[in-house]
Design a protein around this motif. Structure first.
Motif, PDB file in Angstrom:
ATOM      1  N   LEU A  37       0.860  -1.191   0.000  1.00  0.00           N
ATOM      2  CA  LEU A  37       0.000   0.000   0.000  1.00  0.00           C
ATOM      3  C   LEU A  37       0.888   1.230   0.000  1.00  0.00           C
ATOM      4  CD1 LEU A  37      -2.741   1.425   0.449  1.00  0.00           C
ATOM      5  CD2 LEU A  37      -2.488   0.959   2.882  1.00  0.00           C
ATOM      6  N   ALA A  38       0.620   2.181  -0.900  1.00  0.00           N
ATOM      7  CA  ALA A  38       1.354   3.442  -0.942  1.00  0.00           C
ATOM      8  C   ALA A  38       0.379   4.595  -0.736  1.00  0.00           C
ATOM      9  CB  ALA A  38       2.082   3.599  -2.270  1.00  0.00           C
ATOM     10  N   PRO A  98       3.064  -4.226   4.030  1.00  0.00           N
ATOM     11  CA  PRO A  98       4.025  -3.140   3.847  1.00  0.00           C
ATOM     12  C   PRO A  98       3.335  -1.856   3.363  1.00  0.00           C
ATOM     13  CG  PRO A  98       4.874  -5.176   2.904  1.00  0.00           C
ATOM     14  CD  PRO A  98       3.434  -5.430   3.247  1.00  0.00           C
ATOM     15  N   VAL A  99       3.610  -0.758   4.052  1.00  0.00           N
ATOM     16  CA  VAL A  99       3.003   0.535   3.733  1.00  0.00           C
ATOM     17  C   VAL A  99       4.114   1.545   3.452  1.00  0.00           C
ATOM     18  CG1 VAL A  99       1.487   2.392   4.511  1.00  0.00           C
ATOM     19  CG2 VAL A  99       1.066   0.031   5.271  1.00  0.00           C
ATOM     20  N   TRP A 100       3.983   2.242   2.326  1.00  0.00           N
ATOM     21  CA  TRP A 100       4.911   3.321   1.962  1.00  0.00           C
ATOM     22  C   TRP A 100       4.145   4.633   1.990  1.00  0.00           C
ATOM     23  CZ3 TRP A 100       5.828   6.585  -2.507  1.00  0.00           C
ATOM     24  CH2 TRP A 100       7.121   7.137  -2.578  1.00  0.00           C
ATOM     25  N   MET A 101       4.532   5.526   2.862  1.00  0.00           N
ATOM     26  CA  MET A 101       3.878   6.830   2.986  1.00  0.00           C
ATOM     27  C   MET A 101       4.856   7.911   2.554  1.00  0.00           C
ATOM     28  SD  MET A 101       2.470   8.636   6.467  1.00  0.00           S
ATOM     29  CE  MET A 101       2.359  10.426   6.604  1.00  0.00           C
ATOM     30  N   SER A 102       4.379   8.853   1.747  1.00  0.00           N
ATOM     31  CA  SER A 102       5.232   9.954   1.309  1.00  0.00           C
ATOM     32  C   SER A 102       4.463  11.267   1.407  1.00  0.00           C
ATOM     33  CB  SER A 102       5.711   9.726  -0.130  1.00  0.00           C
ATOM     34  OG  SER A 102       4.616   9.718  -1.035  1.00  0.00           O
ATOM     35  N   HIS A 103       5.190  12.325   1.671  1.00  0.00           N
ATOM     36  CA  HIS A 103       4.575  13.649   1.684  1.00  0.00           C
ATOM     37  C   HIS A 103       5.639  14.711   1.443  1.00  0.00           C
ATOM     38  CE1 HIS A 103       6.012  14.974   5.707  1.00  0.00           C
ATOM     39  NE2 HIS A 103       5.868  13.713   6.062  1.00  0.00           N
ATOM     40  N   GLY A 104       5.170  15.929   1.153  1.00  0.00           N
ATOM     41  CA  GLY A 104       6.068  17.039   0.910  1.00  0.00           C
ATOM     42  C   GLY A 104       6.178  17.953   2.120  1.00  0.00           C
ATOM     43  N   VAL A 105       6.838  19.090   1.906  1.00  0.00           N
ATOM     44  CA  VAL A 105       7.084  20.032   3.003  1.00  0.00           C
ATOM     45  C   VAL A 105       6.627  21.443   2.664  1.00  0.00           C
ATOM     46  CG1 VAL A 105       9.025  18.700   3.911  1.00  0.00           C
ATOM     47  CG2 VAL A 105       9.451  20.453   2.166  1.00  0.00           C
ATOM     48  N   ARG A 106       6.015  21.633   1.487  1.00  0.00           N
ATOM     49  CA  ARG A 106       5.570  22.966   1.075  1.00  0.00           C
ATOM     50  C   ARG A 106       4.061  22.979   0.874  1.00  0.00           C
ATOM     51  NH1 ARG A 106       9.211  22.602  -3.330  1.00  0.00           N
ATOM     52  NH2 ARG A 106       7.349  22.834  -4.623  1.00  0.00           N
ATOM     53  N   GLU A 158       6.195  16.848  -9.214  1.00  0.00           N
ATOM     54  CA  GLU A 158       7.322  17.765  -9.035  1.00  0.00           C
ATOM     55  C   GLU A 158       8.678  17.078  -9.110  1.00  0.00           C
ATOM     56  OE1 GLU A 158       7.354  21.181  -6.291  1.00  0.00           O
ATOM     57  OE2 GLU A 158       5.577  20.240  -5.425  1.00  0.00           O
ATOM     58  N   ALA A 159       8.773  15.907  -8.518  1.00  0.00           N
ATOM     59  CA  ALA A 159      10.051  15.190  -8.443  1.00  0.00           C
ATOM     60  C   ALA A 159       9.826  13.756  -8.907  1.00  0.00           C
ATOM     61  CB  ALA A 159      10.592  15.234  -7.018  1.00  0.00           C
ATOM     62  N   GLU A 160       9.362  13.618 -10.140  1.00  0.00           N
ATOM     63  CA  GLU A 160       8.931  12.312 -10.641  1.00  0.00           C
ATOM     64  C   GLU A 160      10.019  11.259 -10.542  1.00  0.00           C
ATOM     65  OE1 GLU A 160       7.468  10.245 -14.831  1.00  0.00           O
ATOM     66  OE2 GLU A 160       7.324  12.424 -14.600  1.00  0.00           O
ATOM     67  N   ALA A 161      11.205  11.555 -11.015  1.00  0.00           N
ATOM     68  CA  ALA A 161      12.278  10.557 -11.012  1.00  0.00           C
ATOM     69  C   ALA A 161      12.668  10.160  -9.592  1.00  0.00           C
ATOM     70  CB  ALA A 161      13.496  11.094 -11.767  1.00  0.00           C
ATOM     71  N   GLU A 162      12.791  11.139  -8.710  1.00  0.00           N
ATOM     72  CA  GLU A 162      13.145  10.851  -7.324  1.00  0.00           C
ATOM     73  C   GLU A 162      12.050  10.050  -6.637  1.00  0.00           C
ATOM     74  OE1 GLU A 162      14.270  13.261  -3.184  1.00  0.00           O
ATOM     75  OE2 GLU A 162      13.682  14.372  -4.990  1.00  0.00           O
ATOM     76  N   ASP A 185      10.213   2.542  -6.040  1.00  0.00           N
ATOM     77  CA  ASP A 185      10.759   1.282  -6.542  1.00  0.00           C
ATOM     78  C   ASP A 185      11.630   0.600  -5.491  1.00  0.00           C
ATOM     79  OD1 ASP A 185       9.508   1.454  -8.976  1.00  0.00           O
ATOM     80  OD2 ASP A 185      11.261   2.172 -10.080  1.00  0.00           O
ATOM     81  N   ALA A 186      12.411   1.395  -4.747  1.00  0.00           N
ATOM     82  CA  ALA A 186      13.256   0.820  -3.699  1.00  0.00           C
ATOM     83  C   ALA A 186      12.402   0.154  -2.630  1.00  0.00           C
ATOM     84  CB  ALA A 186      14.140   1.904  -3.086  1.00  0.00           C
ATOM     85  N   PHE A 187      11.280   0.791  -2.299  1.00  0.00           N
ATOM     86  CA  PHE A 187      10.343   0.189  -1.343  1.00  0.00           C
ATOM     87  C   PHE A 187       9.772  -1.108  -1.896  1.00  0.00           C
ATOM     88  CE2 PHE A 187       5.731  -0.265  -0.621  1.00  0.00           C
ATOM     89  CZ  PHE A 187       5.736  -0.637   0.718  1.00  0.00           C
ATOM     90  N   LEU A 188       9.301  -1.090  -3.142  1.00  0.00           N
ATOM     91  CA  LEU A 188       8.692  -2.274  -3.743  1.00  0.00           C
ATOM     92  C   LEU A 188       9.687  -3.426  -3.850  1.00  0.00           C
ATOM     93  CD1 LEU A 188       6.543  -0.674  -6.596  1.00  0.00           C
ATOM     94  CD2 LEU A 188       5.712  -1.693  -4.477  1.00  0.00           C
ATOM     95  N   ALA A 189      10.969  -3.095  -4.056  1.00  0.00           N
ATOM     96  CA  ALA A 189      11.967  -4.149  -4.165  1.00  0.00           C
ATOM     97  C   ALA A 189      12.111  -4.954  -2.892  1.00  0.00           C
ATOM     98  CB  ALA A 189      13.323  -3.529  -4.550  1.00  0.00           C
ATOM     99  N   GLY A 190      11.715  -4.356  -1.771  1.00  0.00           N
ATOM    100  CA  GLY A 190      11.802  -5.064  -0.501  1.00  0.00           C
ATOM    101  C   GLY A 190      10.522  -5.755  -0.092  1.00  0.00           C
ATOM    102  N   VAL A 191       9.488  -5.657  -0.914  1.00  0.00           N
ATOM    103  CA  VAL A 191       8.212  -6.291  -0.600  1.00  0.00           C
ATOM    104  C   VAL A 191       8.240  -7.743  -1.095  1.00  0.00           C
ATOM    105  CG1 VAL A 191       5.723  -6.260  -0.997  1.00  0.00           C
ATOM    106  CG2 VAL A 191       6.967  -4.105  -0.715  1.00  0.00           C
ATOM    107  N   PRO A 192       7.883  -8.692  -0.255  1.00  0.00           N
ATOM    108  CA  PRO A 192       7.877 -10.099  -0.699  1.00  0.00           C
ATOM    109  C   PRO A 192       7.012 -10.290  -1.933  1.00  0.00           C
ATOM    110  CG  PRO A 192       7.601  -9.962   1.681  1.00  0.00           C
ATOM    111  CD  PRO A 192       7.509  -8.558   1.156  1.00  0.00           C
ATOM    112  N   SER A 193       7.503 -11.043  -2.874  1.00  0.00           N
ATOM    113  CA  SER A 193       6.788 -11.278  -4.123  1.00  0.00           C
ATOM    114  C   SER A 193       5.723 -12.350  -3.945  1.00  0.00           C
ATOM    115  CB  SER A 193       7.756 -11.686  -5.239  1.00  0.00           C
ATOM    116  OG  SER A 193       8.681 -10.671  -5.498  1.00  0.00           O
ATOM    117  N   ALA A 194       4.641 -12.193  -4.694  1.00  0.00           N
ATOM    118  CA  ALA A 194       3.612 -13.225  -4.768  1.00  0.00           C
ATOM    119  C   ALA A 194       3.698 -13.852  -6.144  1.00  0.00           C
ATOM    120  CB  ALA A 194       2.235 -12.618  -4.538  1.00  0.00           C
TER     121      ALA A 194
END
Length: 319
Positions: free
Chosen positions: A150-151, A257-265, A297-301, A307-316
């Motif tokens: 979940l993201a 596994p949960v990936w949460m992201s947010h900005g600062v502005r 705003e920061a698509e590549a980053e 992707d780094a988060f998903l790489a650590g998620v167990p595969s089904a």
């Protein structure tokens, strides 16, 4: 069964009420208990090893699947990706009816069942933006085996105000406010004022925390907000009916596994209540030097971090 039709890449058109597709791929129309739903799907000719990815836009006066376009168009090259338009938004049904947390959550579960029709019962990855993070988290809590990860992008439910809800059931809905917005004498006119190009730009500036907004999103927001019935779901939103008082309990109940992201502005920077999940083994929290739409705003980053988060998620295993 859903009906699919090929679509071309969306073009934001000025001076017309025609609403193009917000993303590329196939458009699907399905009947459901929550009304007619639209979702889009695309993927590589030869499917990769990754499970399907479901993307869900935010909730606002002009929401649509365009809000997840950068992620959809990126991931469609390597995996099958789906973009859902929630009830009352985009090309989904926009009639005058009651829009509820239950309806939005059920719409996501309907989309998941459609994906399962295509792929079988393999757990999927799913990502939602802003308030829709609450609906997606609730869907995961109700059907955990359907999801692998979940993201949550700039999720609501983590402010100082949310910290004091004591996990009560119900919403923040104010019936008198919704009745005021929907009063026939000014309902349409007020919404047209609220969704003028100038006002949409103003709110996007507040979302970005800067005037360097995505102009394509501005154009599409204007078009989608001027479709018939566009005011009904947003009026339930601004009246508080789509904000759950018990969302801290839902977030705390998640075990995948949960990936949460947010900005600062910008206006969406109060994440005081994230301390309730920060440090949990299944939660990863990433902060970007952006506003509330880091994937624009920061698509590549953003993609590299996700992707780094998903790489650590167990595969089904794929069926």
């Amino acid at each position: 069964m859903s009906a699919a039709a090929p679509t071309n890449s969306p073009v934001a058109l000025r001076g017309t009420n025609e609403l193009p597709a917000p993303v590329s791929g196939q458009r699907h129309e399905i009947g459901s208990p929550v009304g007619r739903l639209t979702y889009y799907s695309a993927g590589p000719d030869i499917p990769g090893k990754s499970p399907p990815l479901l993307l869900v836009h935010s909730i606002n006066a002009a929401a649509s699947a365009y809000e997840v376009k950068p992620l959809y168009e990126h991931y469609r090259r390597t995996r099958t990706v789906y973009a859902l338009e929630l009830p009352g938004f985009g090309h989904s049904e926009r009639g005058e009816r009651e829009y509820t947390v239950r309806m939005m959550t059920d719409a996501i579960l309907v989309a998941v069942r459609e994906i399962q029709n295509d792929f079988g019962r393999i757990p999927i990855d799913a990502l939602a933006v802003s308030l829709s993070s609450e609906f997606l988290a609730r869907a995961v809590s109700e059907s955990p085996l359907a999801f692998r990860s979940l993201a949550l992008v700039s999720p609501t439910g983590f402010t100082t105000l949310d910290k004091n809800t004591n996990w009560r059931e119900g919403t923040r809905g104010k019936p008198w406010l919704r009745r005021l917005f929907e009063f026939p004498l000014w309902s349409d006119g007020f919404f047209r004022l609220l969704t003028s190009r100038r006002i949409i730009r103003y709110f996007l500036n507040k979302t970005w925390g800067s005037t360097n907004i995505d102009e394509g999103l501005l154009d599409y927001d204007y078009l989608t907000a001027h479709q018939p019935g566009a005011q009904h779901a947003p009026y339930y939103f601004v009246s508080g009916f789509l904000f759950s008082k018990d969302i801290p309990r839902i977030y705390n109940s998640l075990t995948l596994p949960v990936w949460m992201s947010h900005g600062v502005r910008g206006d969406f920077v109060d994440y005081t209540n994230k301390s309730q999940v920060e440090g949990r083994a299944n939660w990863t929290i990433r902060v970007f030097s952006t506003g509330a739409m880091p994937h624009f705003e920061a698509e590549a980053e953003f993609i590299a971090a996700y992707d780094a988060f998903l790489a650590g998620v167990p595969s089904a295993p794929l069926g």
